[in-house]
Design a protein around this motif. Structure first.
Motif, PDB file in Angstrom:
ATOM      1  N   ASP A   1      -3.794  -4.986   3.935  1.00 22.63           N
ATOM      2  CA  ASP A   1      -4.945  -5.009   3.032  1.00 22.63           C
ATOM      3  C   ASP A   1      -5.379  -3.564   2.799  1.00 22.63           C
ATOM      4  O   ASP A   1      -6.009  -2.927   3.661  1.00 22.63           O
ATOM      5  CB  ASP A   1      -6.098  -5.821   3.641  1.00 22.63           C
ATOM      6  CG  ASP A   1      -7.219  -6.067   2.645  1.00 22.63           C
ATOM      7  OD1 ASP A   1      -7.447  -5.195   1.776  1.00 22.63           O
ATOM      8  OD2 ASP A   1      -7.866  -7.121   2.732  1.00 22.63           O
ATOM      9  N   GLY A   2      -5.029  -3.020   1.650  1.00 23.91           N
ATOM     10  CA  GLY A   2      -5.292  -1.609   1.370  1.00 23.91           C
ATOM     11  C   GLY A   2      -6.773  -1.270   1.362  1.00 23.91           C
ATOM     12  O   GLY A   2      -7.175  -0.202   1.822  1.00 23.91           O
ATOM     13  N   TYR A  52      -3.870   1.574  14.973  1.00 21.89           N
ATOM     14  CA  TYR A  52      -2.511   1.035  14.912  1.00 21.89           C
ATOM     15  C   TYR A  52      -2.517  -0.151  13.953  1.00 21.89           C
ATOM     16  O   TYR A  52      -3.186  -1.165  14.209  1.00 21.89           O
ATOM     17  CB  TYR A  52      -2.041   0.583  16.305  1.00 21.89           C
ATOM     18  CG  TYR A  52      -1.924   1.727  17.293  1.00 21.89           C
ATOM     19  CD1 TYR A  52      -0.782   2.512  17.346  1.00 21.89           C
ATOM     20  CD2 TYR A  52      -2.972   2.019  18.164  1.00 21.89           C
ATOM     21  CE1 TYR A  52      -0.679   3.566  18.256  1.00 21.89           C
ATOM     22  CE2 TYR A  52      -2.876   3.060  19.070  1.00 21.89           C
ATOM     23  CZ  TYR A  52      -1.728   3.830  19.115  1.00 21.89           C
ATOM     24  OH  TYR A  52      -1.608   4.858  20.009  1.00 21.89           O
ATOM     25  N   ILE A  53      -1.759  -0.049  12.837  1.00 22.18           N
ATOM     26  CA  ILE A  53      -1.721  -1.094  11.805  1.00 22.18           C
ATOM     27  C   ILE A  53      -0.255  -1.488  11.580  1.00 22.18           C
ATOM     28  O   ILE A  53       0.589  -0.644  11.254  1.00 22.18           O
ATOM     29  CB  ILE A  53      -2.339  -0.602  10.487  1.00 22.18           C
ATOM     30  CG1 ILE A  53      -3.804  -0.238  10.708  1.00 22.18           C
ATOM     31  CG2 ILE A  53      -2.201  -1.660   9.401  1.00 22.18           C
ATOM     32  CD1 ILE A  53      -4.680  -1.402  11.086  1.00 22.18           C
ATOM     33  N   PRO A  54       0.063  -2.798  11.732  1.00 20.72           N
ATOM     34  CA  PRO A  54       1.429  -3.246  11.467  1.00 20.72           C
ATOM     35  C   PRO A  54       1.622  -3.545   9.976  1.00 20.72           C
ATOM     36  O   PRO A  54       0.668  -3.820   9.253  1.00 20.72           O
ATOM     37  CB  PRO A  54       1.543  -4.509  12.313  1.00 20.72           C
ATOM     38  CG  PRO A  54       0.161  -5.069  12.311  1.00 20.72           C
ATOM     39  CD  PRO A  54      -0.769  -3.891  12.298  1.00 20.72           C
ATOM     40  N   SER A  55       2.868  -3.496   9.541  1.00 24.14           N
ATOM     41  CA  SER A  55       3.209  -3.910   8.171  1.00 24.14           C
ATOM     42  C   SER A  55       3.467  -5.411   8.222  1.00 24.14           C
ATOM     43  O   SER A  55       4.535  -5.873   8.638  1.00 24.14           O
ATOM     44  CB  SER A  55       4.442  -3.151   7.677  1.00 24.14           C
ATOM     45  OG  SER A  55       4.766  -3.538   6.358  1.00 24.14           O
ATOM     46  N   VAL A  92       0.849  -1.184   0.000  1.00 23.88           N
ATOM     47  CA  VAL A  92       0.000   0.000   0.000  1.00 23.88           C
ATOM     48  C   VAL A  92       0.882   1.230   0.000  1.00 23.88           C
ATOM     49  O   VAL A  92       1.786   1.363   0.835  1.00 23.88           O
ATOM     50  CB  VAL A  92      -0.936   0.014   1.229  1.00 23.88           C
ATOM     51  CG1 VAL A  92      -1.785   1.278   1.225  1.00 23.88           C
ATOM     52  CG2 VAL A  92      -1.816  -1.223   1.232  1.00 23.88           C
ATOM     53  N   ASN A  93       0.626   2.136  -0.953  1.00 21.50           N
ATOM     54  CA  ASN A  93       1.385   3.387  -1.041  1.00 21.50           C
ATOM     55  C   ASN A  93       0.810   4.361  -0.014  1.00 21.50           C
ATOM     56  O   ASN A  93      -0.242   4.962  -0.214  1.00 21.50           O
ATOM     57  CB  ASN A  93       1.283   3.972  -2.449  1.00 21.50           C
ATOM     58  CG  ASN A  93       2.277   5.098  -2.660  1.00 21.50           C
ATOM     59  OD1 ASN A  93       2.787   5.680  -1.709  1.00 21.50           O
ATOM     60  ND2 ASN A  93       2.556   5.411  -3.916  1.00 21.50           N
ATOM     61  N   PRO A 123       7.057   5.607   6.501  1.00 26.74           N
ATOM     62  CA  PRO A 123       7.485   4.908   5.284  1.00 26.74           C
ATOM     63  C   PRO A 123       6.485   5.142   4.161  1.00 26.74           C
ATOM     64  O   PRO A 123       5.286   5.335   4.390  1.00 26.74           O
ATOM     65  CB  PRO A 123       7.520   3.446   5.715  1.00 26.74           C
ATOM     66  CG  PRO A 123       6.608   3.372   6.884  1.00 26.74           C
ATOM     67  CD  PRO A 123       6.708   4.665   7.598  1.00 26.74           C
ATOM     68  N   ASP A 124       6.979   5.100   2.923  1.00 27.63           N
ATOM     69  CA  ASP A 124       6.112   5.330   1.762  1.00 27.63           C
ATOM     70  C   ASP A 124       5.237   4.129   1.453  1.00 27.63           C
ATOM     71  O   ASP A 124       4.167   4.278   0.868  1.00 27.63           O
ATOM     72  CB  ASP A 124       6.964   5.673   0.532  1.00 27.63           C
ATOM     73  CG  ASP A 124       7.672   7.011   0.707  1.00 27.63           C
ATOM     74  OD1 ASP A 124       7.149   7.856   1.470  1.00 27.63           O
ATOM     75  OD2 ASP A 124       8.729   7.192   0.089  1.00 27.63           O
ATOM     76  N   VAL A 125       5.700   2.919   1.829  1.00 29.78           N
ATOM     77  CA  VAL A 125       4.980   1.698   1.460  1.00 29.78           C
ATOM     78  C   VAL A 125       4.855   0.830   2.710  1.00 29.78           C
ATOM     79  O   VAL A 125       5.787   0.742   3.517  1.00 29.78           O
ATOM     80  CB  VAL A 125       5.699   0.922   0.341  1.00 29.78           C
ATOM     81  CG1 VAL A 125       4.937  -0.356   0.014  1.00 29.78           C
ATOM     82  CG2 VAL A 125       5.828   1.790  -0.907  1.00 29.78           C
ATOM     83  N   MET A 126       3.696   0.185   2.871  1.00 26.43           N
ATOM     84  CA  MET A 126       3.520  -0.789   3.941  1.00 26.43           C
ATOM     85  C   MET A 126       2.752  -1.982   3.377  1.00 26.43           C
ATOM     86  O   MET A 126       2.061  -1.883   2.353  1.00 26.43           O
ATOM     87  CB  MET A 126       2.755  -0.181   5.123  1.00 26.43           C
ATOM     88  CG  MET A 126       1.315   0.152   4.837  1.00 26.43           C
ATOM     89  SD  MET A 126       0.449   0.837   6.275  1.00 26.43           S
ATOM     90  CE  MET A 126       0.590  -0.555   7.392  1.00 26.43           C
TER      91      MET A 126
END
Length: 918
Positions: free
Chosen positions: A622-623, A741-744, A583-584, A616-619
């Motif tokens: 589920d976008g 709070y969402i983890p990568s 996800v961007n 960060p730019d990307v993670m």
């Protein structure tokens, strides 16, 4: 005045008569002056005002004739001659009336006589001449006449003389008014003189009367002080003597009656004390009763007396004769009475004194050494203690019993009854004492027997101890079983409570979902029906396009609701999947601003998105689900914020905070998405409730903010599936902050378990669609042709108040009603409707939606009927609630009729016709 023996009332009355006579004479004088003054006023108001009015009428008649001639000359239309002809007929009547009224003013009559020839000259030389030439169509003659200004000169002279006449008349009126004012001042001076004279007479008569009354009162006070001298004993046998024959004599008689009453009360207290002293030292009930009746009978002047005492047997209560006074023939006297038997038994039942006069000759005989006689008066009195009859006293006398005798009997009831209870108590104690002595000897014998039995009991006690130990073990086991059963019962009760709450929340959810589904469906059906009935002649292309746009928007909202319901069934079946992808993060701020900037601008809110530089730019997550959560949180923030700002903050979470808040995510990259608003806030006791299934802070149908209430619950479940958490910080009326709070994550896919809720994205879509400004429908041309039906003509110029908070329904209904020629006023809620109805505009009918913010339809209809008192105003309830008893509920709240959404426009118009024709 004393020589005639007048009472105080007569004296005061004579003074009042004299004062009233003076006032009457004064009023006659003033009335005569007032009548003269009134006659002058009436003359001015009737005569002068009539003269002014007739003068103005003559001026108006001349002006009407001139105007009629001018109109006829210009247009040639005979209708313009009507004012001329009416004026030529009326001015002579008004002139004659005016001339007659001026009979008292010859000068004005002469001035009026000079005006008459001018009027006749103008009519003959201008009016009739111009009419004749115009009818002959002789333009040259008319042109020549007007160039000579003949009529104008006469008319100017007429105006000058009439103005001068009116000025003279006003001067005469002013002189009469000045004379009237002088007469008024004269009457006022006469009135002041009369008031002063009557005041002096009143003071003189009052002083004379007060002296005559006070002198007599002083004599009465002196006599009373001599009777009740504080330094000596009060002589209650003394009486006051007054010679005057007025109210003071009545005062003396009343004082003598008071002394007599005090004398009787003194006798009662003295007798009560004497009889009470005989109770001391008596321990036998018969002796007590004999002493009581022997002392009481002479006090009351009785020649015969009997005392009956209460005795309780096994099955009934009887009263037995225990003492008598002067009873000669005892075999004729009854020894006992049951309750309700004879006067004695009935007296015990009724608990009141019986007084009987005029006894028969053979009732009872009282004998002496010289002869015998029959008493003619009998009294039977109960002796009670704490509401219970302990004895009954019967007394007979030759003379009637006085009121003081009965009062003494009443006061003796409690004292003699208490003496009876005390004596019986002492007798019972003596009896029990004798019995106790006999029982003591018997107990001595029994104690020896018990000693032998105690040894046997010791052996049995040992056996019982062993039995008790066994029973204790059984009791402990039973207690454990009872504890387990109670625990199971508590769990069942808790489950039943939760089941009941779940059922209630689901019912509220279904009612709200019904409203959400029927609202867009209602606008679709109405506008589509209008398009279907369009004859391609009464609607413009822009209007049809607007109808189509509203239908399209409502269809999209309806489609979203249907998709949400289908997704809900998919989640409950455990079919929801989490698809991991890159996800961007840098695109999220721009996406959210494109969606919610128009919403914020429309609500005049500040919307800001802040991204931390270290984000960060990307993670990996589920976008789609992440965006759904953010949209729902931001949609809620917009919906519940009326002023202020909304902020979306995106930043990485430092490891220390991860360990503290989310220890299970330690070692992973976690991003925090914080949505902060300055809205209404959430109470502390509701902050956990809003995340539960089918539960809202306000789940009723009249809540201020709409929605299905499933968003936060499904947000929490999606967050859990994404491996994160959602926290809430809120203070009532200060705003809220939801932190996501969402983890990568490293997993590619994740299968959801049982997810009990559905994310209702329709709030976002509805918020976006509300930005699109809906144009106010233009008022349709009202058909006025001969082909209009009687039903359509009924709606012409009718004023209807539409109360609805949904813009699509308002647009559809306003358009449909205006096409019928109805004027429509719109209110967004019940409170605004009450304010409109309190204005000056009158409405023929009200269309009331039920589910609205601030004040719902039920409350509004009740307020219209009760607070505004508009009982006759027709109110038609429009509701999307498909629940039982909804019609009865609306009618009970004050509705005249009821119709359910989605609306059929023909059915609505038919219902409106019914109520508009009543």
């Amino acid at each position: 005045m004393k020589a005639f023996h007048l009472n105080i009332q007569a004296k005061i009355f004579m003074v009042y008569v004299l004062i009233v006579a003076c006032l009457g004479i004064s009023l006659v004088i003033v009335n005569h002056a007032m009548k003269d003054l009134q006659a002058e006023i009436e003359f001015i108001s009737n005569h002068d005002m009539t003269v002014h009015e007739l003068t103005s009428q003559v001026q108006k008649n001349i002006l009407d004739m001139e105007t009629g001639i001018r109109g006829y000359v210009i247009t040639g239309d005979e209708q313009y001659l009507e004012p001329y002809e009416i004026g030529s007929r009326s001015w002579q009547d008004n002139y004659s009336k005016l001339y007659t009224l001026l009979a008292d003013n010859p000068g004005q009559q002469r001035n009026l006589e000079q005006i008459r020839p001018l009027i006749l000259s103008w009519i003959a030389n201008t009016g009739e001449y111009v009419v004749q030439k115009k009818r002959e169509d002789n333009q040259e003659a008319l042109q020549h006449h007007f160039e000579q200004h003949t009529g104008k000169k006469i008319m100017d002279q007429l105006r000058t003389q009439l103005d001068s006449f009116l000025v003279d008349e006003k001067r005469v009126t002013a002189e009469r008014i000045e004379g009237l004012n002088q007469s008024n001042e004269k009457v006022l001076y006469i009135w002041y003189a009369i008031i002063a004279f009557v005041t002096i007479i009143t003071f003189a008569l009052s002083l004379f009367l007060s002296r005559s009354i006070v002198s007599t009162i002083k004599q009465v006070v002196k006599t009373i002080r001599e009777i009740t001298d504080s330094s000596s004993h009060v002589d209650l046998t003394a009486r006051i003597e007054v010679q005057t024959k007025d109210e003071l004599q009545e005062l003396a008689f009343a004082t003598n009656d008071l002394l007599g009453s005090l004398e009787r009360q003194s006798w009662i207290q003295k007798s009560l004390t004497e009889i009470s002293t005989i109770y001391q030292g008596i321990t036998d009930i018969h002796t007590l009763a004999k002493a009581f009746v022997s002392r009481l009978a002479p006090k009351l002047g009785a020649a015969y007396g009997i005392v009956y005492l209460r005795k309780n047997h096994s099955v009934e209560t009887v009263f037995i004769r225990v003492a008598d006074y002067a009873l000669a023939n005892q075999e004729n006297a009854t020894d006992s009475f049951r309750l309700g038997e004879g006067l004695v038994g009935q007296c015990a039942v009724d608990k009141r004194i019986f007084l009987i006069d005029h006894l028969p000759e053979d009732y009872i005989k009282v004998t002496s050494g010289l002869g015998e006689a029959t008493p003619r008066h009998l009294v039977v009195a109960p002796i009670m203690v704490e509401g219970r009859v302990e004895a009954v006293v019967e007394l007979a006398a030759f003379q009637p019993f006085e009121a003081s005798h009965l009062t003494l009997l009443d006061l003796l009831q409690e004292k003699f009854g208490q003496a009876i209870v005390n004596v019986l108590g002492r007798m019972e104690v003596e009896r029990l004492l004798g019995e106790s002595q006999v029982m003591t000897e018997e107990l001595q014998t029994q104690s020896e027997e018990l000693q032998a039995q105690s040894e046997e009991l010791q052996v049995q006690q040992e056996q019982l101890r062993m039995t008790n130990e066994f029973l204790e073990e059984q009791n402990l086991f039973a207690h454990q079983r009872a504890t387990e059963l109670q625990k199971a019962r508590d769990e069942l009760a808790d489950y039943a409570r939760k089941l009941q709450e779940s059922s209630q929340y689901k019912s509220e959810f279904l009612a709200n979902m019904s409203h959400e589904l029927r609202t867009p469906l209602n606008s679709i059906l109405i506008l589509s029906q209008m398009l279907m009935e369009n004859d391609q002649a009464d609607q413009e292309e822009s209007e049809v396009g607007e109808y189509s746009r509203v239908i399209y928007t409502a269809g999209q909202d309806l489609l979203r609701l249907i998709d949400d319901i289908l997704d809900l069934s998919k989640i409950e079946a455990g079919k929801m999947e989490i698809m991991m992808e890159e996800v961007n993060v840098s695109e999220i701020p721009q996406l959210m601003q494109s969606i919610f900037d128009p919403v914020a601008v429309k609500k005049q809110l500040a919307f800001e998105v802040h991204v931390h530089p270290d984000t960060p730019d990307v993670m990996l997550t589920d976008g789609q689900r992440l965006l759904q959560i953010l949209k729902n949180l931001l949609s809620n923030a917009c919906k519940f914020t009326e002023q202020g700002r909304i902020t979306l903050q995106i930043e990485p979470v430092n490891p220390a905070s991860v360990r503290e808040l989310l220890p299970e995510l330690e070692g992973e990259t976690v991003l925090a998405f914080s949505v902060t608003d300055t809205g209404i806030g959430i109470p502390a006791d509701k902050q956990e409730l809003i995340f539960e299934a089918f539960q809202q802070v306000d789940g009723t149908t009249n809540r201020q903010f709409g929605g299905t209430g499933l968003g936060l619950s499904i947000c929490r479940e999606f967050t859990r599936l994404l491996g994160g958490a959602i926290l809430l910080e809120s203070k009532l009326n200060h705003g809220s902050t939801f932190t996501l709070y969402i983890p990568s994550r490293r997993e590619n896919t994740h299968q959801a378990g049982q997810v009990p809720e559905l994310l209702a994205e329709k709030e976002v879509a509805a918020a976006k669609s509300s930005v699109i400004r809906e144009q106010e429908p233009t008022e349709a041309d009202t058909p006025n042709s001969a082909t209009s039906t009687s039903e359509d003509r009924l709606f012409q110029e009718k004023c209807v108040l539409l109360v609805d908070d949904d813009a699509r329904n308002v647009y559809a209904l306003v358009t449909a009603l205006k096409r019928k020629g109805i004027r429509v006023e719109v209110a967004e809620n019940g409170k605004q409707a009450l304010e409109i109805l309190q204005g000056d505009q009158e409405y023929d009918l009200v269309l009331m939606d039920i589910m609205m913010p601030i004040m719902n339809g039920y409350e509004a209809m009740k307020a219209i009927r009760e607070e505004l008192g508009m009982d006759e105003l027709p109110i038609i309830a429009l509701t999307a609630k498909a629940m039982k008893q909804e019609r009865e509920k609306c009618l009970e709240a004050g509705a005249s009729d009821y119709i359910m959404k989605p609306l059929n426009i023909d059915q609505l118009l038919s219902l409106m016709r019914v109520w508009l024709t009543k």
